[in-house]
Design a protein around this motif. Structure first.
Motif, PDB file in Angstrom:
ATOM      1  N   UNK A 140       0.836  -1.206   0.000  1.00 20.13           N
ATOM      2  CA  UNK A 140       0.000   0.000   0.000  1.00 20.13           C
ATOM      3  C   UNK A 140       0.865   1.248   0.000  1.00 20.13           C
ATOM      4  N   UNK A 141       1.920   1.247   0.811  1.00 23.80           N
ATOM      5  CA  UNK A 141       2.813   2.413   0.859  1.00 23.80           C
ATOM      6  C   UNK A 141       3.443   2.675  -0.500  1.00 23.80           C
ATOM      7  N   UNK A 142       3.938   1.643  -1.156  1.00 21.35           N
ATOM      8  CA  UNK A 142       4.535   1.815  -2.482  1.00 21.35           C
ATOM      9  C   UNK A 142       3.495   2.288  -3.484  1.00 21.35           C
ATOM     10  N   UNK A 143       2.281   1.763  -3.382  1.00 23.13           N
ATOM     11  CA  UNK A 143       1.220   2.184  -4.294  1.00 23.13           C
ATOM     12  C   UNK A 143       0.906   3.658  -4.123  1.00 23.13           C
ATOM     13  N   UNK A 144       0.794   4.091  -2.886  1.00 23.28           N
ATOM     14  CA  UNK A 144       0.500   5.507  -2.622  1.00 23.28           C
ATOM     15  C   UNK A 144       1.595   6.402  -3.187  1.00 23.28           C
ATOM     16  N   UNK A 145       2.848   5.970  -3.082  1.00 20.87           N
ATOM     17  CA  UNK A 145       3.964   6.803  -3.507  1.00 20.87           C
ATOM     18  C   UNK A 145       4.123   6.882  -5.023  1.00 20.87           C
ATOM     19  N   UNK A 146       3.673   5.869  -5.754  1.00 22.65           N
ATOM     20  CA  UNK A 146       3.914   5.857  -7.206  1.00 22.65           C
ATOM     21  C   UNK A 146       2.664   6.133  -8.027  1.00 22.65           C
ATOM     22  N   UNK A 201      10.091   0.928 -11.440  1.00 22.97           N
ATOM     23  CA  UNK A 201      11.445   1.377 -11.091  1.00 22.97           C
ATOM     24  C   UNK A 201      11.456   2.163  -9.788  1.00 22.97           C
ATOM     25  N   UNK A 202      10.472   3.032  -9.599  1.00 23.12           N
ATOM     26  CA  UNK A 202      10.420   3.818  -8.367  1.00 23.12           C
ATOM     27  C   UNK A 202      10.152   2.929  -7.158  1.00 23.12           C
ATOM     28  N   UNK A 203       9.287   1.942  -7.327  1.00 20.66           N
ATOM     29  CA  UNK A 203       8.989   1.040  -6.215  1.00 20.66           C
ATOM     30  C   UNK A 203      10.201   0.179  -5.856  1.00 20.66           C
ATOM     31  N   UNK A 204      10.955  -0.254  -6.853  1.00 21.43           N
ATOM     32  CA  UNK A 204      12.126  -1.092  -6.579  1.00 21.43           C
ATOM     33  C   UNK A 204      13.163  -0.363  -5.729  1.00 21.43           C
TER      34      UNK A 204
END
Length: 265
Positions: A140-146, A201-204
């Motif tokens: 969820x955190x990665x989803x919110x950020x990207x 790429x941003x999530x990685x």
């Protein structure tokens, strides 16, 4: 190229390499060299070895890399779905409502990612949404950020899309759902694949929010890189960073092939 003079082109290329090599290429080359180093006391590494990569294959790094890939894939899919849906919905809104929606999607980018992590930690630490200590809260955190990047990419693509295709299909009697699935989304496919690659790429590489949220059994590779370098294992951290970069580039190359085929189609 916009510069027509041969001398001017040489100057432009010289300036480019003077800026590119020390700022972008040299740090990556240093990391790659350090990943093979047994020691580094002079200008160049010494005692070249593959031990760091062998340790990756045997230890928990492979699990961490798999965790990063799964997290990035899940977050990218969720972000692309939410961003595309929001961009399509915003197209029908008025200017003021669209600005409000733009601001809501850009808000996670405007604040530090550690703030996003803290907000999710507080929000999901109590019932009925108790997700603290689970892999879901990291996704969820990665989803919110990207999601903001997917939303902006699709919004820009919609602004460039010729409405004549949609109008022609509607004029021939096609229903709105059919126009969306068979006309609009195929035309947006190159932008959708580009947005998916950017989100992946941003999530990685995301670290700050992940450090606050990850459970012990769901440790992405950037966290392990930070832990390795924090305890002084710089060469091991460099090898892990190379593995992270190589995996990300391989996935992006696959996405670029899909994007090329979509654009050709």
């Amino acid at each position: 190229m916009l510069v027509h003079s041969a001398a001017a082109r040489r100057v432009v290329w010289a300036v480019f390499f003077l800026l590119f090599v020390p700022v972008f290429a040299l740090p990556l080359l240093v990391i790659a060299a350090a990943s093979f180093a047994g020691g580094w006391s002079g200008a160049l590494p010494s005692g070249l070895t593959l031990a760091h990569y062998q340790d990756i294959a045997k230890g928990d790094a492979l699990t961490a890399l798999t965790t990063s890939v799964l997290t990035a894939l899940a977050a990218s899919a969720a972000a692309l779905t939410a961003g595309t849906w929001a961009a399509l919905a915003a197209e029908k809104l008025g200017r003021r409502a669209r600005r409000v929606l733009d601001g809501l999607f850009l808000l996670p980018v405007a604040v530090p990612s550690v703030v996003v992590g803290l907000a999710l930690l507080v929000a999901f630490s109590q019932p009925p949404f108790l997700l603290n200590g689970t892999p879901q809260i990291v996704i969820i955190a990665h989803t919110v950020l990207v999601t903001a990047f997917a939303y902006q990419s699709v919004t820009a693509a919609l602004a460039r899309l010729d409405p004549a295709y949609e109008q022609s299909a509607a004029g021939l009697g096609a229903r709105p759902g059919y126009v969306l699935w068979r006309v609009k989304l195929p035309l947006l496919l190159p932008s959708l694949t580009a947005a998916a690659g950017l989100c992946f790429a941003l999530s990685m590489g995301e670290l700050s929010a992940t450090m606050m949220l990850y459970p012990p059994d769901w440790m992405p590779l950037p966290v392990q890189i930070f832990a390795a370098t924090d305890r002084g294992a710089l060469f091991t951290g460099a090898a892990l960073a190379v593995a992270l970069m190589a995996t990300t580039l391989l996935v992006l190359l696959g996405v670029s092939r899909i994007r090329t085929r979509a654009a050709y189609r």
